[in-house]
Design an enzyme around this catalytic site. Structure first.
Site, PDB file in Angstrom:
ATOM      1  N   ASP A  91       0.797  -1.220   0.000  1.00  0.00           N
ATOM      2  CA  ASP A  91       0.000   0.000   0.000  1.00  0.00           C
ATOM      3  C   ASP A  91       0.832   1.274   0.000  1.00  0.00           C
ATOM      4  O   ASP A  91       0.283   2.367  -0.043  1.00  0.00           O
ATOM      5  CB  ASP A  91      -0.983   0.015   1.179  1.00  0.00           C
ATOM      6  CG  ASP A  91      -0.301  -0.279   2.502  1.00  0.00           C
ATOM      7  OD1 ASP A  91       0.871   0.097   2.654  1.00  0.00           O
ATOM      8  OD2 ASP A  91      -0.942  -0.880   3.379  1.00  0.00           O
ATOM      9  N   CYS A  92       2.170   1.145   0.074  1.00  0.00           N
ATOM     10  CA  CYS A  92       3.030   2.324  -0.034  1.00  0.00           C
ATOM     11  C   CYS A  92       4.442   1.857  -0.365  1.00  0.00           C
ATOM     12  O   CYS A  92       4.759   0.674  -0.204  1.00  0.00           O
ATOM     13  CB  CYS A  92       3.007   3.149   1.247  1.00  0.00           C
ATOM     14  SG  CYS A  92       3.917   2.411   2.612  1.00  0.00           S
ATOM     15  N   CYS A 138       6.315  -0.476   1.970  1.00  0.00           N
ATOM     16  CA  CYS A 138       6.097  -1.926   1.905  1.00  0.00           C
ATOM     17  C   CYS A 138       7.128  -2.578   0.989  1.00  0.00           C
ATOM     18  O   CYS A 138       7.624  -3.673   1.269  1.00  0.00           O
ATOM     19  CB  CYS A 138       4.692  -2.225   1.401  1.00  0.00           C
ATOM     20  SG  CYS A 138       3.373  -1.645   2.486  1.00  0.00           S
ATOM     21  N   CYS A 144       4.435   7.274  13.890  1.00  0.00           N
ATOM     22  CA  CYS A 144       4.254   6.590  12.605  1.00  0.00           C
ATOM     23  C   CYS A 144       4.459   7.576  11.455  1.00  0.00           C
ATOM     24  O   CYS A 144       3.759   8.592  11.364  1.00  0.00           O
ATOM     25  CB  CYS A 144       2.851   5.990  12.527  1.00  0.00           C
ATOM     26  SG  CYS A 144       2.443   5.379  10.891  1.00  0.00           S
ATOM     27  N   CYS A 155       3.903   7.176   8.228  1.00  0.00           N
ATOM     28  CA  CYS A 155       3.237   6.743   6.993  1.00  0.00           C
ATOM     29  C   CYS A 155       2.830   7.914   6.103  1.00  0.00           C
ATOM     30  O   CYS A 155       3.106   7.927   4.908  1.00  0.00           O
ATOM     31  CB  CYS A 155       2.012   5.895   7.319  1.00  0.00           C
ATOM     32  SG  CYS A 155       2.419   4.225   7.847  1.00  0.00           S
ATOM     33  N   ASP A 175      15.677  21.172 -31.045  1.00  0.00           N
ATOM     34  CA  ASP A 175      16.248  20.812 -32.340  1.00  0.00           C
ATOM     35  C   ASP A 175      15.216  21.211 -33.405  1.00  0.00           C
ATOM     36  O   ASP A 175      14.031  21.359 -33.099  1.00  0.00           O
ATOM     37  CB  ASP A 175      16.509  19.308 -32.387  1.00  0.00           C
ATOM     38  CG  ASP A 175      16.925  18.833 -33.771  1.00  0.00           C
ATOM     39  OD1 ASP A 175      17.832  19.438 -34.358  1.00  0.00           O
ATOM     40  OD2 ASP A 175      16.297  17.869 -34.263  1.00  0.00           O
ATOM     41  N   THR A 205      14.873  19.880 -37.136  1.00  0.00           N
ATOM     42  CA  THR A 205      14.331  18.829 -37.997  1.00  0.00           C
ATOM     43  C   THR A 205      13.727  17.693 -37.182  1.00  0.00           C
ATOM     44  O   THR A 205      14.389  17.074 -36.354  1.00  0.00           O
ATOM     45  CB  THR A 205      15.430  18.268 -38.916  1.00  0.00           C
ATOM     46  OG1 THR A 205      16.003  19.337 -39.653  1.00  0.00           O
ATOM     47  CG2 THR A 205      14.849  17.236 -39.877  1.00  0.00           C
ATOM     48  N   ASP A 244      15.423  14.694 -31.528  1.00  0.00           N
ATOM     49  CA  ASP A 244      15.074  13.323 -31.928  1.00  0.00           C
ATOM     50  C   ASP A 244      16.166  12.605 -32.691  1.00  0.00           C
ATOM     51  O   ASP A 244      15.988  11.456 -33.077  1.00  0.00           O
ATOM     52  CB  ASP A 244      13.806  13.334 -32.791  1.00  0.00           C
ATOM     53  CG  ASP A 244      14.072  13.884 -34.196  1.00  0.00           C
ATOM     54  OD1 ASP A 244      15.020  14.691 -34.350  1.00  0.00           O
ATOM     55  OD2 ASP A 244      13.334  13.508 -35.119  1.00  0.00           O
TER      56      ASP A 244
END
Length: 767
Positions: A59-60, A63, A412, A414, A456, A458, A660
């Protein structure tokens, strides 16, 4: 000891798992086994074997850390890693002899069954489980299995409340029994976590607090603390599941089976993980593509919304590449597989998401470090609160021990621990849903602080599809006594460019195809990034390059420079052609800006972000594009020059670079954050911190906006988590709040920060 085969079949046959039967290097990419009761893969090489499972119940991110610590402490395990976003546990073990003997025996032996069983036993003892085959699990049984302890504890307490008014002693006894019933699984898990290297877990704090409350006679509060804690854990699990939905949907995109077409045209259903490059497959309308493929059927529309965020189906033509997970909309389509098992677009995206968890944001790393000493410090403070006032100031022992127990629950962490990863996971899921991959929280955090974006030209600001506008011949040369025709100039250039994937090269070859020019064979082809390409054609060295690269050859031909300047003033990009150093002609090309590029630049400007174009093109062509888009530019840049320009821009603030091509890789690496276009070269995608899989630069502003929203939510979450702790620390010491209020406040804070983070999933793109 002889080394193990690199690839071999192996099938451990234990009663707790099923193997995928695939074995490969433990350092290689993994493919996910589907259709088995448990997702489990075995891989072997000479010195290690890798096992993987899908773990449920986390749950987090804390864990995930608990599981890693526990598994890493087992004998035979050399490394364990848990990915919270994909719920995957990867374990490396060193046991060459058993693997080798098992494989060479040719039987389905229990390879490393002791290690396997120890891992599975440890996971289950910690309260987590290996993912079951939901197709064979009744819904009612699943619900009862998940909530039966909470339901039974609540019923226990309800009965105790009902009879306490009439039979106080019996009611009190029932509350004792209810507390013990609720304490058993929590205390058991706390003990196992302490043994596995996590002594300061929330389970430890809850066990101490509940046990102390029992000794103080606060049976109602002790039981209530445990009930609220269990409910809170399930609330966290639900929220974590919501945050992981985007990733889970992505993992489910590729089908388990495919229709393979053999050489005779016969169709047969095969497992998707058996497909290999070159196979011909067929998909029906409404079906998804199991692997990346090259389309063979004309005019097929594919819905890629789950992968790239495209809102409408996109029509594809033969020869175009279609990503795995794309859905055929309108007709039966045949494609040639181009990706190996485990290396499709979906697999690469999932792998990037898994790797992203290791690249935590600086604020997340700080909170991780803070939480490691915060809980021990608070436990030490609780001890001081329990003993100092009674011993030094003669305070009542019961009152101060009670306050100390309440402090344990406040200790705690959490809400604080989940405050950042919940927001980061939600943001990464939303980004991937909209066609953007961000490689970790560090990149996500940096995006929001960018002051300048360097583009960039092209393929990034332009469509990347230049077309030949003019071909010129400069007459005779030493190797061509007779006047060379424009067709001959194109033939030589296309021959050298035929093996290149650069947009200009593709445009030159495409024009040669249109003119039905037969290309001669080439040899010794060599590409020089930012300069050009050369190769042997019919025994002569032919070079196709930029005017800057071939200026010496240009200077020897009368009128060549004037022709070049005239074409460049019209916004053309020029490719010069030489044969053995003699200039024989040129090819002019023009690439149009992307339709959305101007909106992208305007959106960035509205956010206070400066945009600049970095290109190796000539100044005239660069100026023509820049003026249309309303941005600055630098032209005539080699790959190294782009990096130098990025360094100069970084003096004024953080810089993002988007490109790219292969020649963009150095600049992407130099920038504070590199962003690659999804259709770009692999080296650009690997170098970049982010990738836009849909190739729409207009999404860049939304991506930066998402980063800023994420950081704002993280700051809000930290304030909520720390503020609530500080508030209840004061109220506890003043005697205003007790045990059950403290755990309710902690659960409430955890729920608040998680719900706040989940708002990122609901954010919609503008317009």
């Amino acid at each position: 000891m002889p080394s193990c085969p690199a690839t071999q079949s192996a099938s451990p046959q234990s009663d707790t798992m099923k193997s995928s039967g695939a074995a490969s290097s433990c350092c290689s990419n993994n493919t996910q086994s589907e259709g088995s009761a448990i997702d489990h893969q075995t891989a072997s090489v000479s010195d290690c074997m890798q096992l993987s499972w899908i773990i449920t119940g986390m749950d987090c991110p804390g864990c995930a850390t608990k599981i890693e610590n526990a598994v890493n402490g087992l004998n035979g395990v050399t490394g364990a890693r848990v990915t919270f976003a994909t719920e995957r546990l990867l374990v490396k073990v060193d046991n060459r002899a058993s693997i080798h003997d098992g494989i060479n025996s040719g039987i389905n032996s229990d390879i490393n069954s002791d290690i396997n069983n120890n891992i599975l036993k440890t996971i289950r003892e910690l309260g987590f489980s290996v993912k079951d085959d939901v197709a064979h699990e009744p819904v009612a049984d699943s619900f009862l299995k998940k909530y039966w302890h909470i339901i039974s504890l609540a019923l226990f307490m309800l009965v105790a409340v009902l009879i306490q008014g009439t039979f106080p002693v019996a009611g009190n006894v029932l509350f004792y029994l209810a507390t013990l019933w609720g304490l058993y699984p929590v205390a058991t898990k706390a003990w196992l976590l302490a043994r596995s290297g996590s002594p300061f877990s929330i389970e430890t704090l809850m066990s101490i607090a509940a046990t102390g409350a029992l000794f103080l006679g606060e049976t109602v509060e002790a039981a209530m603390v445990l009930l609220l804690f269990m409910i809170g854990e399930h609330m966290e699990a639900f929220a974590a599941g919501r945050a992981r939905q985007g990733v889970q949907k992505l993992m489910a995109l590729t089908p388990e089976t495919a229709f393979l077409i053999d050489r005779d045209g016969n169709k047969s259903a095969v497992s998707a993980d058996t497909l290999k490059p070159g196979d011909i497959i067929e998909i029906l309308p409404g079906s998804r593509l199991p692997a990346d493929g090259e389309l063979l059927t004309p005019d097929v529309s594919f819905d890629k919304s789950a992968l790239t965020g495209e809102s409408v189906p996109v029509e594809h033509n033969p020869g175009e590449i279609v990503m795995a997970g794309s859905l055929s909309v309108d007709r039966v389509a045949r494609l040639k597989v181009i990706s190996k098992p485990g290396e499709s677009a979906v697999d690469r995206i999932i792998r990037l998401i898994e790797e992203a968890e290791e690249r935590k944001a600086p604020v997340e790393r700080f909170i991780d470090a803070f939480s490691r000493w915060y809980t021990p410090l608070m436990m030490f403070m609780a001890v001081l609160v329990a003993f100092v006032p009674p011993l030094v100031f003669a305070g009542p022992w019961v009152e101060w021990i009670y306050k100390a127990l309440t402090l344990l629950l406040i200790a705690c962490p959490c809400a604080l621990v989940i405050s950042t990863p919940a927001a980061v996971t939600s943001a990464l899921a939303r980004a991937s849903r909209n066609g953007a991959l961000i490689k970790g929280g560090a990149a996500l955090e940096l995006l929001g602080s960018v002051k300048t974006v360097a583009f960039d030209k092209t393929g990034t600001l332009t469509e990347g599809k230049p077309a030949v506008t003019h071909i010129a011949s400069f007459g005779r040369s030493a190797f061509y006594p007779e006047s060379m025709s424009e067709q001959e100039v194109l033939r030589l250039a296309a021959a050298v460019e035929s093996g290149s994937a650069h947009p200009i090269a593709r445009a030159i070859v495409a024009r040669a195809d249109e003119m039905n020019i037969r290309l001669p064979a080439t040899s010794e082809v060599e590409a020089k990034a930012g300069l050009g390409v050369q190769g042997q054609v019919e025994g002569k060295m032919v070079v196709v390059g930029s005017p800057r690269h071939l200026q010496d050859s240009i200077d020897t031909v009368a009128g060549a420079q004037q022709t070049i300047e005239q074409l460049e003033e019209q916004g053309n990009t020029l490719a010069m052609v030489t044969v053995e150093g003699d200039l024989v002609g040129l090819i002019a090309l023009r690439d149009n800006p992307r339709t959305e590029a101007q909106n992208a630049i305007a959106a960035l400007k509205a956010m206070g972000i400066n945009s600049i174009m970095l290109t190796g093109d000539n100044p005239c062509a660069a100026a023509a594009i820049a003026s249309q888009l309303g941005m600055e530019y630098r032209s005539g840049l080699l790959p190294g020059d782009k990096s130098t320009e990025i360094e100069r821009l970084k003096e004024k603030g953080r810089v993002a670079m988007i490109g790219d091509g292969i020649n963009d890789a150095p600049a992407l690496k130099t920038a504070d954050i590199g962003i690659a276009m999804g259709s770009g070269a692999d080296v650009a995608l690997e170098t970049a911190d982010c990738a836009l899989t849909h190739n729409r630069v207009e999404e860049l502003a939304d991506l930066i906006g998402l980063s800023r929203s994420t950081m704002a939510i993280i700051r809000q979450n930290i304030f909520l988590a720390v503020g609530s702790k500080a508030l209840f620390l004061v109220t506890t010491l003043l005697g205003m709040t007790g045990l059950w209020v403290a755990v309710l406040a902690d659960t409430g804070a955890t729920a608040l920060v998680t719900a706040n983070a989940l708002r990122l999933l609901r954010n919609k793109k503008k317009g």
